[in-house]
Design a protein around this motif. Structure first.
Motif, mmCIF file in Angstrom:
data_model
loop_
_atom_site.group_PDB
_atom_site.id
_atom_site.type_symbol
_atom_site.label_atom_id
_atom_site.label_comp_id
_atom_site.label_asym_id
_atom_site.label_seq_id
_atom_site.Cartn_x
_atom_site.Cartn_y
_atom_site.Cartn_z
ATOM 1 N N ARG A 107 -0.200 1.061 -9.438
ATOM 2 C CA ARG A 107 -1.491 1.627 -9.893
ATOM 3 C C ARG A 107 -1.362 3.128 -10.108
ATOM 4 N NH1 ARG A 107 -3.577 -1.209 -5.282
ATOM 5 N NH2 ARG A 107 -4.202 0.813 -4.456
ATOM 6 N N GLU A 108 -0.749 3.819 -9.138
ATOM 7 C CA GLU A 108 -0.595 5.270 -9.262
ATOM 8 C C GLU A 108 0.322 5.638 -10.428
ATOM 9 O OE1 GLU A 108 0.634 6.794 -5.435
ATOM 10 O OE2 GLU A 108 -1.345 6.437 -4.556
ATOM 11 N N PRO A 163 2.380 4.545 -1.281
ATOM 12 C CA PRO A 163 2.055 5.427 -2.409
ATOM 13 C C PRO A 163 3.321 5.926 -3.093
ATOM 14 C CG PRO A 163 2.018 6.692 -0.383
ATOM 15 C CD PRO A 163 2.325 5.250 0.009
ATOM 16 N N GLU A 189 0.800 -1.236 0.000
ATOM 17 C CA GLU A 189 0.000 0.000 0.000
ATOM 18 C C GLU A 189 0.831 1.285 0.000
ATOM 19 O OE1 GLU A 189 -3.215 0.134 -0.642
ATOM 20 O OE2 GLU A 189 -2.996 -2.035 -0.886
ATOM 21 N N ARG A 215 -0.199 -0.357 -4.763
ATOM 22 C CA ARG A 215 -0.636 1.030 -4.911
ATOM 23 C C ARG A 215 0.328 1.835 -5.772
ATOM 24 N NH1 ARG A 215 -1.861 5.159 0.110
ATOM 25 N NH2 ARG A 215 -2.226 7.021 -1.161
#
Length: 183
Positions: free
Chosen positions: A72-73, A37, A35, A69
């Motif tokens: 994905r970002e 970022p 998770e 994450r």
């Protein structure tokens, strides 16, 4: 009865783009690795990759990305720069996958898909990039083997008709770019 002529492989080509997620943040100690970022530097580095893809008419048919994450970002920011972002599949099995796992996933891609972009992690992406090399840009290979940094993008071509024909040593490395080269 005459033998049928062998099927020509001329004009068959698969393309693979290996993109390591951009720089992630380590500031939040309570988050799991999955998770984490992107760091501000990672948020700044991703759009130029999208511009590079757009400006070089690199529009993959399919994007396979780790479900983490940070991947994905990265893809979300890259895709903002594309005229028509392709379909993306976020897959748990690509999270921290090694080269063999990524190769196994690629071999399952539908043969009608001509180009795939993988958004993933090291060391798996670098290992795969090195294993696939058979020909191509020696300078790009030297740069890639020295370091596959966050935001690094390796571009390969393969003279194959189906993804299940993908094996080590058959790729033609056409380029390797890193974010600092794009700004």
């Amino acid at each position: 009865m005459p033998k049928p002529a062998p099927r020509s492989r001329q004009g068959t080509m698969k393309r693979l783009y290996l993109l390591r997620h951009t720089k992630s943040s380590w500031k939040e100690d309570d988050l799991s690795d999955h998770e984490r970022p992107l760091a501000p530097r990672g948020r700044r580095a991703a759009p130029p990759i999208g511009v590079y893809l757009r400006d070089h008419a690199i529009l993959p048919d399919l994007v396979l990305a780790s479900s983490a994450r940070r991947t994905r970002e990265t893809w979300e920011l890259v895709s903002l720069m594309l005229p028509k972002p392709p379909d993306v599949l976020y897959e748990d099995k690509l999270y921290l996958a090694d080269a063999a796992e990524i190769m196994a996933r690629l071999r399952k891609v539908d043969h009608d898909v001509d180009s795939v972009l993988i958004v993933g992690h090291n060391p798996g992406l670098q290992e795969l990039a090195e294993r696939l090399f058979g020909d191509g840009d020696a300078g790009a290979l030297a740069k890639l083997t020295a370091k596959f940094p966050t935001g690094g993008l390796a571009l390969y071509q393969f003279d194959i008709e189906r993804w299940d024909e993908l094996v080590p040593g058959i790729g033609k490395l056409t380029d390797f770019v890193v974010p600092r080269d794009l700004v």
